[in-house]
Design an enzyme around this catalytic site. Structure first.
Site, PDB file in Angstrom:
ATOM      1  N   GLY A 290      10.206  -5.605   9.028  1.00 20.86           N
ATOM      2  CA  GLY A 290       9.296  -4.577   9.525  1.00 20.86           C
ATOM      3  C   GLY A 290       9.003  -4.648  11.009  1.00 20.86           C
TER       4      GLY A 290
ATOM      5  N   GLU B  87       6.662 -11.099   0.526  1.00 21.42           N
ATOM      6  CA  GLU B  87       5.317 -10.564   0.313  1.00 21.42           C
ATOM      7  C   GLU B  87       4.660 -11.181  -0.916  1.00 21.42           C
ATOM      8  OE1 GLU B  87       6.678  -6.388   2.393  1.00 21.42           O
ATOM      9  OE2 GLU B  87       6.452  -6.501   0.211  1.00 21.42           O
TER      10      GLU B  87
ATOM     11  N   LYS C  37       9.116  -1.091  -2.597  1.00 22.47           N
ATOM     12  CA  LYS C  37       7.793  -1.698  -2.499  1.00 22.47           C
ATOM     13  C   LYS C  37       6.760  -0.793  -3.204  1.00 22.47           C
ATOM     14  CE  LYS C  37       9.287  -4.214   1.548  1.00 22.47           C
ATOM     15  NZ  LYS C  37       8.929  -4.793   2.860  1.00 22.47           N
TER      16      LYS C  37
ATOM     17  N   HIS D 257      10.106 -12.521  -3.254  1.00 23.25           N
ATOM     18  CA  HIS D 257      10.050 -11.766  -2.006  1.00 23.25           C
ATOM     19  C   HIS D 257       8.956 -12.356  -1.111  1.00 23.25           C
ATOM     20  CE1 HIS D 257       9.380  -8.408   0.763  1.00 23.25           C
ATOM     21  NE2 HIS D 257      10.610  -8.021   0.460  1.00 23.25           N
TER      22      HIS D 257
ATOM     23  N   ASN E 279      14.562  -1.746  -1.762  1.00 23.22           N
ATOM     24  CA  ASN E 279      13.269  -2.199  -2.269  1.00 23.22           C
ATOM     25  C   ASN E 279      12.207  -1.214  -1.805  1.00 23.22           C
ATOM     26  OD1 ASN E 279      10.988  -3.553  -3.104  1.00 23.22           O
ATOM     27  ND2 ASN E 279      11.092  -5.124  -1.518  1.00 23.22           N
TER      28      ASN E 279
ATOM     29  N   SER F 186      14.665  -5.606   8.850  1.00 29.25           N
ATOM     30  CA  SER F 186      14.901  -4.542   9.838  1.00 29.25           C
ATOM     31  C   SER F 186      16.350  -4.071   9.828  1.00 29.25           C
ATOM     32  CB  SER F 186      14.490  -5.005  11.243  1.00 29.25           C
ATOM     33  OG  SER F 186      13.097  -5.225  11.314  1.00 29.25           O
TER      34      SER F 186
ATOM     35  N   GLU G 197      16.000 -13.197   3.956  1.00 27.60           N
ATOM     36  CA  GLU G 197      15.107 -12.296   4.684  1.00 27.60           C
ATOM     37  C   GLU G 197      14.254 -13.098   5.659  1.00 27.60           C
ATOM     38  OE1 GLU G 197      12.406 -10.325   2.005  1.00 27.60           O
ATOM     39  OE2 GLU G 197      11.624 -12.233   1.277  1.00 27.60           O
TER      40      GLU G 197
END
Length: 271
Positions: A189, A115, A23, A113, A21, A229, A183
């Site tokens: 991250g 985000e 992004k 996702h 991904n 991660s 996730e």
């Protein structure tokens, strides 16, 4: 099926999937360069195209360039989109229809996702509607589920992902092809991944949800990815788990050496 010695995905008959991904990174020229370099890297490493499926998810503006390259050079990568609209067409400025993505040759699309859920207020109803839209246009939805640090403390590791997946699967027929990506938001991250045991526990419960909603055959064939991660140094430990069939990789997918090493997880010591 290629001879892969992992205890998980291949033993169960599911080809591992490593998904990148990107992004909101890379313009279309940078995207083409990355795909070319990644392909060369894997060829040099004697990567067997049938042992691991690889799909990249570029920004919308890169899709045409990447798909053209993949087709012209017969690169064995799938190309997917990072999002789609719940609508097929109409006065929805800035949105992208699943019909458009299908015409571009996209094979799949990321749905829900973390985000999108956080920054665009996409709730479980929207995720279910987008899952329906993807399937309507022949796209495989990569349905993302996961808990925040607050969710983890309040509800435990699996309660929120289970509820999210149950809602997303409401419009899904038993014979539909889907991918699920777990996730844990607290790991994305952060540099601190969930442990393989933590990820396996949640992924096993998500497979139980698939079994309950779609049946035994779907539960056996559906690939469940871990994302959060993921690195070349930890991917092999996740891939040993029986219910983890691959990874949804973020930042690492933008680095050719790192992403190719993740794809070649079979080569890592102890696998």
């Amino acid at each position: 099926m290629a001879d892969v010695t992992t205890d998980g995905a291949q033993r169960a008959g599911r080809t591992p999937l490593i998904a990148g991904n990107w992004k909101m990174n890379l313009d279309h020229l940078q995207a083409v360069a990355l795909v070319q370099k990644l392909h060369w890297s894997l060829k040099d490493a004697e990567h067997a195209a049938d042992s691991v499926d690889v799909t990249v998810f570029p920004p919308f503006t890169d899709l045409r360039s990447v798909q053209t390259l993949v087709d012209a050079d017969e690169i064995p990568f799938g190309v997917g989109a990072q999002d789609l609209s719940v609508h097929d067409s109409g006065a929805y400025t800035g949105e992208i229809s699943g019909a458009f993505l299908a015409k571009l040759g996209c094979s799949s699309v990321i749905i829900g996702h973390s985000e999108r859920r956080e920054y665009h207020a996409e709730d479980d109803d929207v995720v279910a509607a987008k899952t329906r839209a993807a399937l309507t246009h022949g796209l495989v939805p990569v349905i993302c589920v996961g808990e925040t640090a607050e969710d983890l403390e309040k509800h435990g590791a699996s309660a929120v992902p289970i509820a999210q997946l149950e809602k997303a699967l409401e419009p899904v027929a038993s014979n539909a092809e889907i991918v699920v990506a777990y996730e844990p938001v607290w790991a994305i991250g952060s540099g601190q991944a969930a442990t393989p045991e933590q990820a396996q526990d949640v992924c096993a419960k998500l497979r139980d949800v698939i079994r309950e909603k779609m049946g035994d055959e779907a539960a056996a064939s559906t690939r469940i990815l871990y994302g959060g991660s993921v690195k070349s140094t930890n991917i092999a430990t996740f891939m040993r788990e029986p219910d983890i069939d691959g990874a949804l990789v973020g930042g690492g997918s933008l680095k050719v050496d790192e992403f190719s090493s993740i794809i070649r997880f079979q080569k890592h010591v102890g696998v």
